[in-house]
Structure formats: structure tokens, C-alpha cells
Design an enzyme around this catalytic site. Structure first.
Site, short mmCIF file in Angstrom:
data_model
loop_
_atom_site.label_atom_id
_atom_site.label_comp_id
_atom_site.label_asym_id
_atom_site.label_seq_id
_atom_site.Cartn_x
_atom_site.Cartn_y
_atom_site.Cartn_z
CG HIS A 291 75.84 -14.34 6.34
ND1 HIS A 291 75.25 -13.23 5.78
CD2 HIS A 291 75.99 -14.04 7.65
CE1 HIS A 291 75.06 -12.32 6.70
NE2 HIS A 291 75.49 -12.78 7.85
CG ASP B 276 73.59 -13.05 2.65
OD1 ASP B 276 73.27 -14.21 2.97
OD2 ASP B 276 74.51 -12.42 3.20
CB SER C 223 72.95 -11.26 9.60
OG SER C 223 74.05 -10.61 9.04
N1 ARG Z 1 79.85 -8.77 6.70
C1 ARG Z 1 78.63 -9.51 6.89
C2 ARG Z 1 78.39 -9.72 8.39
O1 ARG Z 1 79.08 -9.77 9.30
C3 ARG Z 1 78.55 -10.78 6.12
C4 ARG Z 1 79.46 -11.89 6.55
C5 ARG Z 1 79.35 -13.14 5.73
N2 ARG Z 1 79.99 -13.01 4.42
C6 ARG Z 1 81.33 -13.18 4.17
N3 ARG Z 1 81.77 -12.97 2.96
N4 ARG Z 1 82.18 -13.56 5.07
O2 ARG Z 1 78.88 -10.14 9.24
N1 GLU Z 2 76.68 -9.59 8.43
C1 GLU Z 2 76.37 -9.14 9.74
C2 GLU Z 2 75.73 -10.24 10.58
O1 GLU Z 2 76.07 -11.39 10.39
C3 GLU Z 2 75.51 -7.92 9.68
C4 GLU Z 2 76.34 -6.82 9.21
C5 GLU Z 2 76.68 -5.86 10.31
O2 GLU Z 2 77.58 -6.11 11.12
O3 GLU Z 2 76.01 -4.81 10.29
O4 GLU Z 2 74.97 -10.02 11.49
#
Ligand code: ARG
Ligand code: GLU
Length: 724
Positions: A83, A219, A644
Site C-alpha cells: 500500500h 502487504d 507502514s
Molecule cells: N490500515 C492500514 C494503514 O493505515 C492500511 C491501509 C491500506 N489498506 C486499505 N485497505 N485501505 O493505514
Molecule cells: N497502515 C498504516 C500506515 O500506512 C500503519 C497502521 C497504523 O496506523 O498503525 O502507516
């Protein structure tokens, strides 16, 4: 007796180490190093951060400002999340070679794909510059003057402090303005795409599984840093060569088991761990619920259209994911704050702290802090809520209004900066908005408008909405505006912006959509923003004093600075959790779980045929464990957005996983870290290697890595010792 004491100390250190924290890598010696060792770490603080010798920090660059990456080969190969590489992968994708769907692998270096505007930044060294930054500040009285002086000092120091010509000096504040650190950095601008799995692996589970454990997402994506012939940063050139890192991470093939030490090294973006209880209550009871309700409605509308119409699904998929990400996070955060009693716990701590202030005789300095917080947060409440409605509805989730707002700002530019700036900005807007309109559907947006304006009119603080919104019929208003405004399509927009400045301004002010945005925005900028900023500045000053007081009076406690997108170390153990009664989550997922979730043809849960074949043949090579293929695991590391792509390393500094998310029940860790339910989610590095090797056949890349067996080495050593 001595032994018992030691045991007790170890126990205290271990439990403390489970309390979270994001630490500055140059300041680990002492308390952190002890804690880390008590958890099983075999490295020293110097192995992690050293100015004179290579250390772990030299393998962990910031990835394009928002994510983290790690160097894993002597030829500048870096690993980050799928991502995080998503937009680079998307940019190279066309109908003929769709890398998002099929994946991409460079089997030779010549096949690696350059990316405009993609950079990675290394930290060369970190230094405390607090005294220099605060020079001449104490004598100033107003908060605004202080801030101005600090900014001047920072600007001066950034240019005058020593650095090499290819480096940069960046100064960042820690502990809300109580400490300032200089970062000397090197930013590499030639970063090429090397590998990415298909989205059905790299994004497996998509939004449904986002923030969720048990998780089964691979990922990851791979890039390579290129440098000039001196190994220094350079703009893209075909003559550039693979970067030779000062350090790269060996990769462990031994996997993890519960309670193993883990450390996550990366660039967490923003946390608010030192808010007073009154602020947390406001977030949990007012601000989050309002934002959640707004996005709830916007997402429902989009989902309804996306399910019925494939073209709309493609247009809105990425936007939907973006809106859903924090919508879901806020829900988890709100529930987590309530479940862990964060407000009550903070209130208790505040009462105890007030006593401490009295005991220390510091009442004149700090005695009013908590009462002042109470007063200012109460005062800011309606402004903060109104601001969130405006940001979420006008600037973010109703697309036509968000374009209207850009045009509103354009008009402001004319008044404040004159015609030339206006024209430049206008031309940029025309160019930039082409892409926006490609994915815009007026029918969808009109429905969103109707839903959100209805909320704005009925739920946001009454005193701050323009007259025309009281008693508005949102449905009729939507029909009227979307029929008459030119903002609903690209040609209309270009028409509005054609002609000399006078004509353009007249056109805009004749447009129904623009008129509506202007009415909302004028009201916001007149009645909400200035007052919000004023109170917020006071709160910032209070927050700084509160931090100072805690640093002074809680000397022995584990106080870490809030995340600020600088390099941090967080550590803990591999661990499952129990989110609710009778529900126990273990620490590890396997490929079997991917197959359990498999829904043929589904856009989130389909599985590539080749992966199914490998699963059926149990063809996991050296990456499997007892006939199973590990996929993800969780730990007690305290992470946030920006982490991330961060490496998870073992006790020796070998790569064991790649951080990419947190568990839903623990997303309140940005505000309050509860060790019982806060967990970070990592892809097991063996799954990454398995996909690279067995799925993609990228043995060229596997051969670049240094694969190690730290646990086996340890076992052999033990055996030899026993023999002796
Ligand atoms: N929750 C994770 C992070 O903030 C992954 C985000 C990307 N994936 C998604 N399905 N939107 O940000
Ligand atoms: N998916 C998140 C990012 O893009 C990391 C997850 C979190 O917020 O801990 O950095």
C-alpha cells in the site's frame, strides 16, 4: 535474596516494557536498553544507533515522506508495503500490463522501473539543538512572538549548521516544544520499482480486513535505490548505479514464536499520548462520532452505486478505500477508548499529578494547568466540532464542494496575492483537475451532497451555519445545484475558468455551486476558524507547559515524545490477545487462513490460481514451518500511521517481518496505549520470501539477500557448549 531481587527487577522491567512508547534512537542508552535486554534483545543501543559506525538506523530510510522502508541487500534493494508502493505500481500499470492485478517483477536490473517524484531519506545523524533553537525566546511574552522567534532560529540553524553539500539539515520539535532535534539527512531521488505481488496477495482482504486480526495480507513491494558514481543522491539517470548502503538487514529464516523479542524501527507520523482527560472525552464523545457519521453516509452512498455499476466501482475504489481507512480506525479508536476507560484513568492520573505539583511547591508555575485545560477545551468544543463538519463535508467528502473550495481559495489568492499568482494557480488547477474529473460521477456526488448537507444543517453547531441552511431541503438543493452548476464536469470547469481575470471571477460568482461553497466558506472563515486558531494556540502553550511539568515531576516514568514523523524505535514481544470475553486470538496466521477466506471471483478475497496450486502441493521450500506457510503475526510494538513498511527485527537485528497495520480493538493507541489489546500487525518475512521465490520465481532477488538462521546457530552453540 539477591536472586529474588533480580527476578523482581526483571519482572518490573518486562511489564514496563509492555507499556508502549516510541523512542528516539539516539537516546536508548540507559532505561530503554535495559528494558530491551530484559525482553530478550541481544544487541546494544549502539548497534541500533551510532554516528561513527554503521548501525541499524542506516538501513531504515523514510519512504516518500509517509511510509518506512528497509534496505535488505548490499545493492540498495529496499522493502516496503504494497500500500506504500501502490501509486507507483498503479502509475506503471496500463490495460496491457496491469501490474496492480498481475504483479510486477524485474528479473534483471535493466527491467526496474524509474519513478518520478519518489524519494527515500536516510538519517545520517541526530543531535540535540534545544538551546540554540530556544535562544532569545524566554524573554518574549506573547505566544505568537515566541513561535515566530523559534521559526527564525530554526531557519537560521538549518542553513548554518554544518553538513555536506548533498545533505540536508532538518530540525523537529519533541515533547511539544520542550526539546528540538537536528536531523542530518540524505534524500535519494532515483528509486525504481523492482517487484510487487498481485493485489490479490498484496491487498488481500482489502477494506473488509483492513485494521483486522486475524489477517492474511502479503502487504509488500520492492524498490531499489540508485546513486551517482560517488554513491551520493542524484536525480534519475541511466548512468546511476545501485546504492551501496552503510548497513542492510540480514533476513531471518527462523520465524517467530510467542514471547519472542521484537523491535520495530520506523517513522510514526502523529500521536497524542499526553492529552488531558477533557480532550480525550471530546474526541470519544463528540468529534469521532460526528466524523464517523459523516463518512458512514458518504461510504453507504458510494457503496450502493459501486455494487450496481462496474464503471463506478473502478472510479471510486481507491477513494472509497481512502475514506474507509480512517472511518474504520475512528470507530475502533472510540470503542477502545471507552472499553479501556481511558478518560477515567487519565482523570485519576491528573488528580495524582495535581498533588505532586502541590508537594513540589510548583503551584505558581503549574497549579492552574489542568483547570486551564478544562476551560479552554470547553471553550473550543463548538468550534472544533464545527471545524470537523466543515473539513469533512466541504473539503473532503463532497467532491463538488471540495473543487468549489479550491476555487474559493483561488479567488482569495486574487485578493491577497494579485493577478499573477491567481493566473498561475488557475492554470495549475485546470491541469490537476483533469484527473479528478476522470473519476468523478455527478450522480453519485449529488447523493452524497444530499446526505451530508442534511447532516451539516441538522447536526453541526447551529450558530455557525449560514442562514440558507436552516430549514434547507437538502434533496431539492442538491437537485438544483447539480443541475445548474458547471462544477459537475471538466468542460464546465474549464468554461468557468476561461477568459480574463474579471470574467473568470464573474463566472465563478454566477455559478450556483460556487455560490453555495462561498456562503459556507465565508461563514466558516469568519466565525469559526479565527476563534478556533486563537484557542488552539492557547492550548498548544498549555500542552507544552504540561509536558514540561511531567518531565520535571515524573522523572522516573517512561515518558516518550509524541510521534512527529521522525525515526523511532518501539519494542515488545510477539503476542496474541483477548479482545473480548471468550475470544482469544493467537499470534500467527497461516496460508490455510487465506484459503478459508477464499471467495472465487470476489474483488477482496479471490486467490490467484498459482498460490492455490502451491498451497495444494505444500510447496513452501525453505520458508514453511512444519508443513505450514506462516503469513502474518502480531506483537506489542507501539506503532501508528507512517510505520507502514517498518522492519520488525529479532533480538539480533535480523529482519523477521514487515509492519503494515494495527488490530482494530487497539487503534486508540494513538491516544492511550493499553498493553492488553494494542497490537501491531506484521507480514512474516518468510511469506514475503515465499512469494518472491516460489510464486514469482524472482531468484535473482533472493540471491541478493543475506539469509540467516539465528536460532539454529544458537542451538548449535548450546549443543557444543554442553559437549565441552
Ligand atoms: N490500515 C492500514 C494503514 O493505515 C492500511 C491501509 C491500506 N489498506 C486499505 N485497505 N485501505 O493505514
Ligand atoms: N497502515 C498504516 C500506515 O500506512 C500503519 C497502521 C497504523 O496506523 O498503525 O502507516
Amino acid at each position: 535474596m539477591k536472586f529474588l531481587k533480580l527476578l523482581l527487577l526483571l519482572f518490573v522491567l518486562q511489564t514496563q516494557a509492555q507499556q508502549g512508547g516510541m523512542w528516539i534512537p539516539s537516546l536508548l542508552q540507559g532505561m530503554n536498553e535495559k528494558e530491551m535486554k530484559s525482553l530478550g534483545m541481544k544487541m546494544t543501543a549502539k548497534d541500533i544507533y551510532d554516528v561513527n559506525h554503521s548501525s541499524l538506523k542506516d538501513a531504515v530510510p523514510h519512504f516518500n515522506g509517509g511510509c518506512t522502508s528497509e534496505v535488505i541487500s548490499p545493492k540498495g534493494l529496499i522493502l516496503t508495503n504494497h500500500h506504500c508502493g501502490f501509486s507507483a505500481i498503479q502509475t506503471h500499470s496500463t490495460v496491457d500490463h496491469d501490474y496492480l492485478t498481475d504483479g510486477f517483477w524485474a528479473y534483471k536490473m535493466e527491467e526496474e522501473l524509474p519513478n518520478e517524484n519518489l524519494v527515500v531519506t536516510f538519517i545520517v545523524k541526530i543531535e540535540d539543538v534545544t538551546t540554540q533553537v530556544l535562544n532569545g525566546v524566554a524573554s518574549l511574552t506573547s505566544e505568537a512572538e515566541k513561535q515566530k522567534k523559534i521559526q527564525e532560529n530554526i531557519a537560521f540553524l538549518s542553513t548554518s549548521l554544518p553538513k555536506e553539500s548533498w545533505q540536508e539539515n532538518k530540525i523537529r520539535t519533541f515533547f511539544e516544544g520542550n526539546q528540538y532535534m537536528l536531523f542530518v539527512t540524505e534524500t535519494f531521488k532515483d528509486v525504481r520499482l523492482v517487484g510487487a505481488p498481485p493485489s490479490l496477495i498484496g491487498k488481500f482482504g482489502s477494506d473488509t480486513d483492513n485494521w483486522i486480526w486475524p489477517r492474511h495480507t502479503g502487504d509488500f513491494s520492492l524498490f531499489r535505490i540508485y546513486a551517482d558514481k560517488n554513491n551520493h543522491p542524484a536525480a534519475y539517470s541511466k548512468d546511476n548505479v545501485p546504492y551501496t548502503p552503510k548497513h542492510f538487514l540480514p533476513v531471518s529464516l527462523d520465524g517467530v514464536k510467542e514471547d519472542d523479542f521484537t523491535m520495530v524501527f520506523g517513522y510514526p507520523g502523529k500521536t497524542n499520548e499526553y492529552l488531558p482527560a477533557v480532550a480525550i472525552a471530546q474526541i470519544a464523545n463528540e468529534l469521532n462520532p460526528a466524523k464517523i457519521e459523516i463518512r458512514d453516509r458518504a461510504l453507504k452512498v458510494a457503496d450502493g452505486f459501486m455494487r450496481k455499476n462496474n464503471a463506478i466501482k473502478i472510479q471510486y475504489a481507491s477513494k472509497y478505500a481512502g475514506i474507509a481507512n480512517y472511518w474504520k480506525k475512528w470507530i475502533g479508536e472510540t470503542q477502545g477508548l471507552k472499553k479501556s476507560n481511558a478518560v477515567a484513568i487519565k482523570r485519576d492520573a491528573e488528580r495524582a499529578f495535581q498533588q505532586k505539583i502541590i508537594k513540589a511547591g510548583k503551584q505558581s508555575e503549574y497549579g492552574n494547568l489542568l483547570a486551564d485545560f478544562e476551560k479552554n477545551y470547553t471553550e473550543i468544543a463548538p468550534y472544533a466540532l464545527s471545524r470537523d463538519y466543515f473539513l469533512e463535508i466541504v473539503q473532503r467528502n463532497t467532491e463538488m464542494l471540495s473543487v468549489g473550495y479550491k476555487l474559493y481559495q483561488l479567488e482569495q489568492v486574487y485578493t491577497t496575492k494579485g493577478e499573477q499568482s491567481f493566473t498561475d494557480r488557475k492554470n495549475n488547477l485546470i491541469k490537476d483537475l483533469g484527473g479528478f474529473y476522470k473519476d468523478f460521477n455527478a450522480e453519485v456526488d449529488a447523493k452524497v451532497f444530499e446526505q451530508l448537507i442534511e447532516l451539516y444543517a441538522t447536526k453541526s453547531p447551529k450558530q455557525f451555519i449560514p442562514a440558507s441552511l436552516s430549514n434547507v431541503n437538502a434533496k431539492n438543493l442538491a437537485a438544483d445545484i447539480y443541475e445548474k452548476s458547471k462544477l459537475t464536469n471538466y468542460n464546465g470547469l474549464k468554461e468557468l475558468l476561461t477568459g480574463d481575470t474579471k470574467t473568470v471571477l464573474a463566472n465563478l460568482n454566477n455559478d450556483k455551486g460556487f455560490q453555495f461553497v462561498k456562503e459556507l466558506s465565508d461563514k466558516y472563515h469568519k466565525d469559526v476558524a479565527p476563534k478556533y486558531d486563537e484557542i488552539n494556540l492557547r492550548i498548544t502553550a498549555l500542552q507544552r507547559a504540561y509536558m514540561k511539568a511531567q518531565l520535571e515531576l515524573n522523572k522516573d516514568s517512561r515518558i516518550f515524545p509524541d510521534a512527529n514523523s521522525t525515526l523511532r524505535v518501539t519494542y515488545g514481544k510477539v503476542k496474541g490477545y483477548e479482545p473480548k470475553d471468550a475470544t482469544v486470538y493467537t499470534h500467527m496466521t497461516y496460508l490455510d487462513g487465506v484459503m478459508e477466506k477464499y471467495i472465487p471471483g470476489d474483488y477482496e478475497f479471490d486467490v490467484p490460481k498459482k498460490l492455490i496450486d502451491l498451497y495444494n502441493a505444500k510447496d513452501y521450500g525453505q520458508y514453511g514451518e512444519k508443513g505450514k506457510m506462516p503469513v502474518c503475526f502480531i506483537g506489542t510494538n507501539h506503532t501508528t500511521g507512517g510505520n507502514s513498511g517498518s522492519p520488525a527485527v529479532d533480538a539480533y537485528g535480523n529482519l523477521i517481518g514487515l509492519n503494515f497495520d494495527r488490530v482494530w480493538e487497539g487503534t486508540m493507541s494513538d491516544i492511550y496505549y493499553d498493553p492488553s489489546i494494542c497490537r501491531n500487525i506484521m507480514v512474516d518475512i518468510r511469506y514475503v520470501l515465499f512469494i518472491m521465490d516460489k510464486y514469482a520465481g524472482a531468484t535473482n532477488l533472493i540471491n541478493e539477500l543475506k539469509l540467516v538462521h539465528p536460532k539454529q546457530v544458537k542451538a548449535v552453540k548450546k549443543k557444543n557448549l554442553r559437549k565441552k
